[in-house]
Design a protein around this motif. Structure first.
Motif, PDB file in Angstrom:
ATOM      1  N   CYS A 145      68.104  66.101  11.508  1.00 35.49           N
ATOM      2  CA  CYS A 145      67.179  67.442  11.044  1.00 35.49           C
ATOM      3  C   CYS A 145      66.061  66.657  10.598  1.00 35.49           C
ATOM      4  N   ASN A 164      64.930  73.174  17.112  1.00 37.52           N
ATOM      5  CA  ASN A 164      64.611  74.527  16.290  1.00 37.52           C
ATOM      6  C   ASN A 164      63.953  74.398  15.173  1.00 37.52           C
ATOM      7  N   SER A 173      65.579  71.247  13.536  1.00 40.46           N
ATOM      8  CA  SER A 173      67.154  70.676  13.687  1.00 40.46           C
ATOM      9  C   SER A 173      67.056  70.380  15.342  1.00 40.46           C
ATOM     10  N   ASN A 182      77.347  67.541  23.819  1.00 38.58           N
ATOM     11  CA  ASN A 182      77.933  66.246  23.989  1.00 38.58           C
ATOM     12  C   ASN A 182      78.822  66.269  25.412  1.00 38.58           C
ATOM     13  N   MET A 196      68.174  68.525  25.074  1.00 40.93           N
ATOM     14  CA  MET A 196      67.995  68.657  23.701  1.00 40.93           C
ATOM     15  C   MET A 196      67.217  69.645  23.344  1.00 40.93           C
ATOM     16  N   ASN A 197      67.361  70.241  22.143  1.00 43.63           N
ATOM     17  CA  ASN A 197      66.696  71.380  21.708  1.00 43.63           C
ATOM     18  C   ASN A 197      66.098  71.226  20.149  1.00 43.63           C
ATOM     19  N   VAL A 216      69.253  69.610  18.395  1.00 43.96           N
ATOM     20  CA  VAL A 216      70.417  69.842  18.826  1.00 43.96           C
ATOM     21  C   VAL A 216      70.745  69.565  20.207  1.00 43.96           C
ATOM     22  N   SER A 265      77.681  72.156  21.895  1.00 45.40           N
ATOM     23  CA  SER A 265      76.560  71.617  21.038  1.00 45.40           C
ATOM     24  C   SER A 265      76.745  71.008  19.666  1.00 45.40           C
ATOM     25  N   THR A 266      76.095  70.074  19.477  1.00 49.72           N
ATOM     26  CA  THR A 266      75.962  68.968  18.496  1.00 49.72           C
ATOM     27  C   THR A 266      74.748  68.758  17.726  1.00 49.72           C
ATOM     28  N   LEU A 267      74.834  68.924  16.542  1.00 48.98           N
ATOM     29  CA  LEU A 267      73.648  68.554  15.404  1.00 48.98           C
ATOM     30  C   LEU A 267      73.502  67.116  15.620  1.00 48.98           C
ATOM     31  N   LEU A 268      72.174  66.836  16.023  1.00 44.55           N
ATOM     32  CA  LEU A 268      71.873  65.284  16.533  1.00 44.55           C
ATOM     33  C   LEU A 268      71.079  64.996  14.995  1.00 44.55           C
TER      34      LEU A 268
END
Length: 163
Positions: free
Chosen positions: A32, A4, A17, A22, A1-2, A19, A27-30
């Motif tokens: 915010c 930013n 955010s 999957n 997980m990242n 990210v 890359s998937t936005l998880l």
């Protein structure tokens, strides 16, 4: 997980955010967040909220920049999560770290070649050590720091996910 982070100057807020990747490697936005600042307590609050949303399951690994307060909050809230520096953030700092060296443009170019064109951990280790020797950077604290090697090695040759 990242995670930013971006500063919204108009509102004086920090937008984060989360990210992840999957099962298709995309890359998937998880999620915010909006935070008032980048203090340890703000990050602790953020990570505790994140853990509640994830049913208490911490990620196996976490990529982020070199923010000391984020690192300390992550260690407190997710002690079993492996924290690594993001190679993109490291590469962004290179020009400011090398400006005092004669021929820094050539050093940056060669470093980019080593980082982005090594195809295995062994070739990266070999090329990195050769790079440091060729440019006399063995004693440079930023360039020889193990975090660069950890970030690159983890990013290129392993997958981090949720337990």
């Amino acid at each position: 997980m990242n995670l930013n982070l971006t500063k919204f100057l108009r509102y004086n807020l920090v937008c984060g955010s989360f990210v992840g990747v999957n099962h298709h490697g995309q890359s998937t936005l998880l999620g915010c967040s909006l935070m008032k600042n980048k203090e340890i307590e703000s990050f602790k609050w953020l990570f505790q909220c994140w853990l509640r949303c994830m049913g208490g399951n911490a990620p196996k690994g976490f990529f982020a920049d070199q923010c000391a307060s984020m690192k300390r909050a992550l260690e407190a809230c997710m002690p079993t999560t492996i924290h690594r520096w993001c190679i993109w953030h490291i590469m962004e700092k290179i020009p400011s770290k090398l400006n005092r060296y004669k021929g820094h443009a050539e050093i940056e170019q060669e470093m980019s070649e080593v980082v982005w064109n090594s195809h295995s951990k062994d070739s990266f280790d070999r090329n990195w050590n050769e790079f440091l020797l060729n440019f006399g950077l063995v004693d440079n604290k930023f360039m020889s720091w193990n975090k660069i090697l950890e970030a690159y090695s983890t990013l290129k040759w392993s997958t981090l996910s949720y337990s």
